[in-house]
Design an enzyme around this catalytic site. Structure first.
Site, mmCIF file in Angstrom:
data_model
loop_
_atom_site.group_PDB
_atom_site.id
_atom_site.type_symbol
_atom_site.label_atom_id
_atom_site.label_comp_id
_atom_site.label_asym_id
_atom_site.label_seq_id
_atom_site.Cartn_x
_atom_site.Cartn_y
_atom_site.Cartn_z
ATOM 1 N N ALA A 64 4.080 18.560 16.414
ATOM 2 C CA ALA A 64 4.851 17.501 15.738
ATOM 3 C C ALA A 64 5.611 16.580 16.692
ATOM 4 C CB ALA A 64 5.829 18.137 14.749
ATOM 5 N N ARG A 79 -7.648 12.595 25.192
ATOM 6 C CA ARG A 79 -8.555 12.123 26.257
ATOM 7 C C ARG A 79 -7.899 11.085 27.151
ATOM 8 N NH1 ARG A 79 -14.001 9.498 24.619
ATOM 9 N NH2 ARG A 79 -13.099 8.879 22.616
ATOM 10 N N ARG A 85 -14.711 13.894 24.192
ATOM 11 C CA ARG A 85 -13.843 14.805 23.432
ATOM 12 C C ARG A 85 -14.134 16.248 23.831
ATOM 13 N NH1 ARG A 85 -15.283 10.679 20.149
ATOM 14 N NH2 ARG A 85 -13.704 9.567 18.936
ATOM 15 N N ASN A 131 -7.904 22.826 24.456
ATOM 16 C CA ASN A 131 -7.570 22.777 23.021
ATOM 17 C C ASN A 131 -8.133 23.951 22.223
ATOM 18 O OD1 ASN A 131 -6.213 20.493 23.620
ATOM 19 N ND2 ASN A 131 -7.574 19.076 22.583
ATOM 20 N N ASN A 139 -8.966 17.760 18.926
ATOM 21 C CA ASN A 139 -10.347 17.592 19.402
ATOM 22 C C ASN A 139 -10.778 18.689 20.367
ATOM 23 O OD1 ASN A 139 -11.675 15.298 18.301
ATOM 24 N ND2 ASN A 139 -10.183 13.977 19.308
ATOM 25 N N ASP A 158 -12.340 7.869 11.221
ATOM 26 C CA ASP A 158 -13.648 7.201 11.282
ATOM 27 C C ASP A 158 -13.854 6.330 10.041
ATOM 28 O OD1 ASP A 158 -14.321 8.572 13.703
ATOM 29 O OD2 ASP A 158 -14.663 10.360 12.486
ATOM 30 N N HIS A 211 -17.284 14.265 14.345
ATOM 31 C CA HIS A 211 -16.281 13.352 14.897
ATOM 32 C C HIS A 211 -16.408 13.243 16.420
ATOM 33 C CE1 HIS A 211 -12.677 11.027 15.368
ATOM 34 N NE2 HIS A 211 -12.195 11.939 16.217
ATOM 35 N N MET A 257 -4.195 7.143 13.885
ATOM 36 C CA MET A 257 -4.528 8.527 13.519
ATOM 37 C C MET A 257 -3.468 9.125 12.605
ATOM 38 S SD MET A 257 -6.679 10.898 13.583
ATOM 39 C CE MET A 257 -6.269 11.901 12.169
HETATM 40 N N1 NAD Z 1 -9.409 13.962 14.557
HETATM 41 C C1 NAD Z 1 -9.171 12.759 15.016
HETATM 42 O O1 NAD Z 1 -9.663 11.773 14.477
HETATM 43 C C2 NAD Z 1 -8.251 12.565 16.184
HETATM 44 C C3 NAD Z 1 -7.726 11.293 16.447
HETATM 45 C C4 NAD Z 1 -6.855 11.119 17.504
HETATM 46 C C5 NAD Z 1 -6.530 12.209 18.305
HETATM 47 N N2 NAD Z 1 -7.064 13.433 18.040
HETATM 48 C C6 NAD Z 1 -6.701 14.603 18.853
HETATM 49 O O2 NAD Z 1 -5.401 15.038 18.480
HETATM 50 C C7 NAD Z 1 -4.825 15.770 19.570
HETATM 51 C C8 NAD Z 1 -3.399 15.327 19.831
HETATM 52 O O3 NAD Z 1 -3.366 14.001 20.271
HETATM 53 P P1 NAD Z 1 -1.971 13.283 20.659
HETATM 54 O O4 NAD Z 1 -2.299 11.920 21.066
HETATM 55 O O5 NAD Z 1 -0.964 13.529 19.612
HETATM 56 O O6 NAD Z 1 -1.582 14.137 21.963
HETATM 57 P P2 NAD Z 1 -0.105 14.329 22.593
HETATM 58 O O7 NAD Z 1 -0.293 14.935 23.937
HETATM 59 O O8 NAD Z 1 0.670 13.077 22.487
HETATM 60 O O9 NAD Z 1 0.565 15.380 21.611
HETATM 61 C C9 NAD Z 1 0.097 16.686 21.480
HETATM 62 C C10 NAD Z 1 1.256 17.576 21.146
HETATM 63 O O10 NAD Z 1 0.739 18.906 21.033
HETATM 64 C C11 NAD Z 1 1.730 19.754 21.568
HETATM 65 N N3 NAD Z 1 1.175 21.068 21.917
HETATM 66 C C12 NAD Z 1 0.494 21.435 23.023
HETATM 67 N N4 NAD Z 1 0.209 22.753 22.964
HETATM 68 C C13 NAD Z 1 0.722 23.209 21.797
HETATM 69 C C14 NAD Z 1 0.765 24.468 21.170
HETATM 70 N N5 NAD Z 1 0.221 25.550 21.746
HETATM 71 N N6 NAD Z 1 1.389 24.573 19.994
HETATM 72 C C15 NAD Z 1 1.939 23.475 19.393
HETATM 73 N N7 NAD Z 1 1.937 22.260 19.942
HETATM 74 C C16 NAD Z 1 1.330 22.124 21.133
HETATM 75 C C17 NAD Z 1 2.261 19.017 22.798
HETATM 76 O O11 NAD Z 1 3.522 19.545 23.187
HETATM 77 C C18 NAD Z 1 2.342 17.611 22.247
HETATM 78 O O12 NAD Z 1 3.616 17.339 21.694
HETATM 79 C C19 NAD Z 1 -5.784 15.567 20.734
HETATM 80 O O13 NAD Z 1 -6.614 16.694 20.861
HETATM 81 C C20 NAD Z 1 -6.597 14.364 20.326
HETATM 82 O O14 NAD Z 1 -7.852 14.318 20.953
HETATM 83 C C21 NAD Z 1 -7.910 13.617 16.996
HETATM 84 O O1 LMR Z 2 -11.128 9.293 20.823
HETATM 85 C C1 LMR Z 2 -10.358 10.242 20.932
HETATM 86 O O2 LMR Z 2 -10.374 10.988 21.913
HETATM 87 C C2 LMR Z 2 -9.324 10.487 19.868
HETATM 88 C C3 LMR Z 2 -9.871 10.492 18.493
HETATM 89 O O3 LMR Z 2 -10.869 11.446 18.302
HETATM 90 C C4 LMR Z 2 -10.289 9.145 18.015
HETATM 91 O O4 LMR Z 2 -11.353 9.025 17.400
HETATM 92 O O5 LMR Z 2 -9.529 8.167 18.214
#
Ligand code: NAD
Ligand code: LMR
Length: 323
Positions: free
Chosen positions: A19, A91, A97, A104, A129, A160, A187, A238
């Site tokens: 969070a 990333r 990813r 992760n 991811n 998406d 994804h 996101m």
């Molecule tokens: N599904 C999708 O469409 C989508 C889109 C964007 C990003 N993502 C993914 O979402 C993830 C997070 O992205 P972000 O930009 O918020 O990254 P970020 O680094 O800004 O935030 C991630 C958070 O996770 C926390 N964290 C790390 N290890 C943890 C644990 N063991 N327990 C709880 N929290 C923990 C970190 O402290 C940090 O606050 C990435 O893997 C990214 O690739 C997915």
């Molecule tokens: O592209 C990424 O690594 C983050 C996320 O999966 C996205 O689609 O934006």
């Protein structure tokens, strides 16, 4: 100061794991605004006290509580109806990813072990991811302890769809809120398969427009990663997509009819054990998974490519837990 007890307002209990992150913070804010949320738990391994104090001052209904570090994970999860997981590393330019898998996968496994123990009936919205592998990881963790319910585990592919709606609306000169593009598969790259033949309102796109749109939708994540030049990936769009998807899950839980969104779920729509397609959400989580509908030749070729890559990503996730 002693406070009067809060009246137990109706609504659902939602936890966000990760969070304090780039997605987590705006997502927490959007969930605090959602009138269907009565309790909001914010968990991370850093910075949750500050984020919680900040968000808790918003004059909306949900009661916000913060949880910091592994020793508070169980308290964060106990009693939750929905758990949203954006925890993990994002990333940087040049990475796929799948390059995030090594870090992760372990994070998702630990968090899912906590869910299995403390809120095994919760609906899980998995964002971390590579989603194509982290959803199979979560399923394997739940299977191991005997709590797996495929209706309650959803990989979030909403971004998406959000991107597809935006880009298609731009080409057609429409309001994106009026456009609905099904995006199926998974994804990552070629596994993201927009079904442009099924766009609503129905329209006819030229082959050049179809090539442009397919490429832009499949590479929307990379477009943001490159624009952020090392500072991470999509966070604001996101958070918006995750909040929209969680709201659909909440409306389903409440018993609303006709709540349909795309998500990456355990599926028999193809021969693969997981696949993203339209699903109907209800009180039990996923109540129906829709087949892909008629595909044109371009989409059938895309589907074959998507399935090939997906199969490997699914197997990688399964093997990580079974090893
Ligand atoms: N599904 C999708 O469409 C989508 C889109 C964007 C990003 N993502 C993914 O979402 C993830 C997070 O992205 P972000 O930009 O918020 O990254 P970020 O680094 O800004 O935030 C991630 C958070 O996770 C926390 N964290 C790390 N290890 C943890 C644990 N063991 N327990 C709880 N929290 C923990 C970190 O402290 C940090 O606050 C990435 O893997 C990214 O690739 C997915
Ligand atoms: O592209 C990424 O690594 C983050 C996320 O999966 C996205 O689609 O934006």
């Amino acid at each position: 100061m002693d406070c009067r007890a809060k009246g137990g307002s109706p609504g659902f209990k939602v936890a966000v794991l990760g969070a304090a992150g780039g997605i987590g913070q705006p997502l927490a804010m959007l969930m605090k605004i959602n009138p269907l949320v009565s309790v909001l738990h914010l968990y991370d391994v850093v910075n949750t006290p500050g984020v919680t104090a900040d968000i808790s001052h918003m004059d909306t209904n949900a009661v916000v509580r913060g949880f910091l570090g592994q020793q508070q994970l169980e308290d964060a999860l106990t009693g939750m109806d929905i758990v949203i997981i954006p925890a993990g590393v994002p990333r940087k330019p040049g990475m796929t990813r799948d390059d995030l898998f090594n870090i992760n996968a372990g994070i998702v496994k630990t968090l899912c072990e906590g869910i299995a123990k403390c809120c095994p009936k919760a609906i899980v919205n998995l964002i971390s991811n590579p989603v194509n592998s982290t959803v199979p990881i979560a399923a394997e963790v739940f299977k191991k302890v005997g709590t797996y319910d495929p209706k309650r585990l959803l990989g979030v592919t909403m971004l998406d769809v959000v991107r597809a709606n935006t880009f298609v609306a731009e080409v057609l000169g429409l309001d994106p809120r009026e456009v609905d593009v099904p995006v199926v598969g998974g994804h990552a790259g070629v596994t993201i398969l927009p079904l442009l033949s099924q766009v609503k309102p129905s329209c006819s796109l030229t082959p050049t427009e179809i090539d442009y749109l397919t490429d832009r939708i499949q590479n929307g994540g990379t477009e943001v990663v490159e624009a952020k030049t090392g500072a991470g990936s999509a966070t604001l769009s996101m958070a918006y997509a995750a909040a929209k998807f969680a709201d659909a899950c909440l409306r389903g839980l409440r018993g609303d009819a006709g709540v349909i969104e795309c998500a990456y779920v355990a599926s028999t729509v193809t021969e693969l054990p997981f696949f993203a397609s339209k699903v109907r959400l209800g009180r039990a989580g996923i109540e129906e998974i829709y087949s892909l509908g008629p595909l044109n030749e371009y989409e059938r070729a895309g589907l074959e490519k998507a399935k090939k890559e997906l199969a490997g990503s699914i197997q990688k996730g399964v093997s990580f837990v079974r090893k």
